[in-house]
Design a protein around this motif. Structure first.
Motif, mmCIF file in Angstrom:
data_model
loop_
_atom_site.group_PDB
_atom_site.id
_atom_site.type_symbol
_atom_site.label_atom_id
_atom_site.label_comp_id
_atom_site.label_asym_id
_atom_site.label_seq_id
_atom_site.Cartn_x
_atom_site.Cartn_y
_atom_site.Cartn_z
ATOM 1 N N LYS A 83 0.838 -1.203 0.000
ATOM 2 C CA LYS A 83 0.000 0.000 0.000
ATOM 3 C C LYS A 83 0.880 1.262 0.000
ATOM 4 O O LYS A 83 0.690 2.151 -0.823
ATOM 5 N N GLU A 96 -1.289 6.079 -11.248
ATOM 6 C CA GLU A 96 -2.206 5.654 -10.191
ATOM 7 C C GLU A 96 -1.908 4.168 -9.978
ATOM 8 O O GLU A 96 -2.229 3.349 -10.844
ATOM 9 N N ASP A 98 -2.124 0.437 -8.306
ATOM 10 C CA ASP A 98 -2.948 -0.466 -7.516
ATOM 11 C C ASP A 98 -2.001 -1.337 -6.677
ATOM 12 O O ASP A 98 -1.211 -2.107 -7.243
ATOM 13 N N ASN A 101 -1.800 -5.014 -7.618
ATOM 14 C CA ASN A 101 -1.454 -5.455 -8.979
ATOM 15 C C ASN A 101 -0.212 -4.819 -9.569
ATOM 16 O O ASN A 101 0.421 -5.394 -10.452
ATOM 17 N N ASN A 102 0.131 -3.618 -9.100
ATOM 18 C CA ASN A 102 1.269 -2.911 -9.701
ATOM 19 C C ASN A 102 2.542 -2.982 -8.853
ATOM 20 O O ASN A 102 3.552 -2.352 -9.199
ATOM 21 N N SER A 272 0.450 -4.474 -14.401
ATOM 22 C CA SER A 272 0.061 -5.818 -13.974
ATOM 23 C C SER A 272 0.280 -6.845 -15.090
ATOM 24 O O SER A 272 0.612 -8.001 -14.837
#
Ligand code: PMP
Length: 433
Positions: A83, A96, A98, A101-102, A272
């Motif tokens: 996070k 941006e 995630d 996923n990123n 991703s």
């Protein structure tokens, strides 16, 4: 039956993928340093502790109420860590991100690299590696079945009297372009670069990016020294260049970022579509990195995020301190007659030692590069350990620039003082008739 028990194994045991990657120069130099060195500036890690806020975070993680921090966590990264990494690197990359996923957390940048090569490189694929390079890239590409294709940074002669800088080592655009072809799958970029300390400029990165886009090639970007840049120089992330986000995996780690190499917390950031394949390798090999260490690194980033741009930012403080250490070591090395190449980043400093050619015994018939013979001679005779630059070149190119050695300056004042004492004594011995 007894005959059966006595039988020795006669079949070859080594997997074919290990052929040609079983030699490792570090083993020899680590042993020499352990035997002879009074001061070891060869090993590439700090001998000072990580910041107090990070150590305290680890203590809280292992001795606090949350006993789940002693158990498995999410395979692709402990939730608080992915996070904060998504938040932190999202800003830097202008994406941006995630967290699920990123971002993928790995066992140091080392495992991030391993996942990249295993997940993305096939038999017969070519991977472009810029020399000199962090030595594990070559065996990792080979173990994946790929073929490394090398392209050198070429030193430009700087103006008379001007000290040489790592910025003077540059790619020849035509030479770089000639390495891209049908089989090229990926290029490995390491900026700031170990061993030279080169921080690639925007023009150079644009050149690399344009070629990657033109030939539809992936970029594996090893940025572990991203916070260690000096003299106001800017570290530019190649993933921020046009067309690069979708084809780049950015790698970094807490080892260099927080001076905690032994924690082995690293990460990859990228789309991703690419990271999903790294997740497959990770899930089927390592599974995940120590939970408490991930928790502490998450706290470390939280601490740093709150202090970005302020005087007590750890990243800013560390770079300031290291720049002072760099300058100090440069002066010590110059005093004895070595010619440092001023590094723009990392905690490594490469120095030209050709002035010592007559001090080191010849090795007739040997193909060992001069820098390697020099480094051995220096540790045995002066007690100072460093690594020859030829260790960062592929086999056929080891003699191309075999007159430099690499020192690490991420060391306590006392260590640098002891190195200076050795160099001062050496200087006096040279001056004596
Ligand atoms: N990449 C480079 C360029 C390095 O110098 C190192 C460590 N020496 C690594 C990756 C490995 O990093 P980690 O310790 O996080 O595995």
């Amino acid at each position: 039956l007894s005959l059966h028990l006595q039988a020795k194994m006669s079949r070859p045991v080594q997997a074919r993928r290990l052929e040609g990657v079983d030699q490792n120069i570090w083993v020899e130099f680590v042993k020499l340093a352990a035997t002879y060195a009074t001061v070891n500036l060869g090993q590439g890690f700090p001998d000072f502790p990580p910041p107090a806020f990070l150590r305290e975070a680890f203590v809280r993680a292992v001795s606090g109420e949350n006993h789940m921090l002693h158990q498995y966590t999410r395979a692709f990264g402990h939730p608080p860590l992915v996070k904060i990494l998504a938040e932190f690197f999202g800003k830097l990359l202008g994406q941006e991100l995630d967290p699920l996923n990123n971002v993928m957390v790995t066992v140091g940048a080392y495992q991030a690299l391993f996942c990249c090569f295993q997940a993305l490189v096939d038999e017969g694929d070519e991977v472009i590696i810029i020399e000199p390079f962090f030595d594990c890239y070559e065996p990792m590409v080979k173990m994946a079945g790929g073929t490394p294709v090398f392209v050198p940074l070429r030193p430009k002669v700087s103006g008379a009297g001007k000290p040489m800088s790592s910025a003077d080592w540059q790619l020849d655009p035509a030479e770089l372009a000639s390495k891209f072809g049908e089989r090229t799958k990926a290029l490995v970029l390491n900026s700031p670069n170990n061993p030279l300390g080169k921080v690639f400029g925007r023009g150079e990165l644009q050149l690399i990016a344009e070629l990657c886009v033109k030939h539809d090639v992936l970029c594996i970007s090893d940025e572990v020294y991203e916070w260690l840049v000096y003299d106001g120089k800017e570290h530019i992330r190649i993933a921020t260049l046009p067309g690069m986000w979708e084809r780049t995996i950015s790698i970094s780690s807490a080892g260099k970022t927080f001076s905690a190499t032994g924690w082995k917390v690293g990460w990859t950031v990228g789309p991703s579509r690419l990271l999903q394949h790294l997740r497959t390798v990770h899930q089927n090999s390592i599974y995940h990195c120590a939970t408490a260490a991930q928790e502490a690194v998450a706290m470390g980033f939280r601490w740093e995020l709150e202090r970005r741009g302020q005087a007590d930012s750890y990243f800013a403080q560390l770079a300031r301190e290291l720049q002072g250490k760099r300058d100090r070591l440069m002066r010590s090395l110059e005093a004895v007659g070595m010619t440092p190449i001023v590094p723009e980043g990392t905690y490594f400093l490469v120095a030209d030692v050709s002035a010592f050619a007559s001090d080191v015994p010849e090795a007739p018939g040997s193909h060992e590069p001069f820098d390697s013979r020099f480094a051995k001679w220096m540790v045995k005779n002066k007690g100072l350990a460093a690594i020859p630059l030829s260790a960062f070149y592929s086999g056929p190119h080891k003699n191309d620039y075999g007159r430099f050695i690499r020192f690490c300056f991420a060391k306590e004042e006392a260590t640098l003082e002891a190195a200076n004492d050795i160099l001062q004594k050496w200087k006096q011995e040279k001056a004596a008739p």
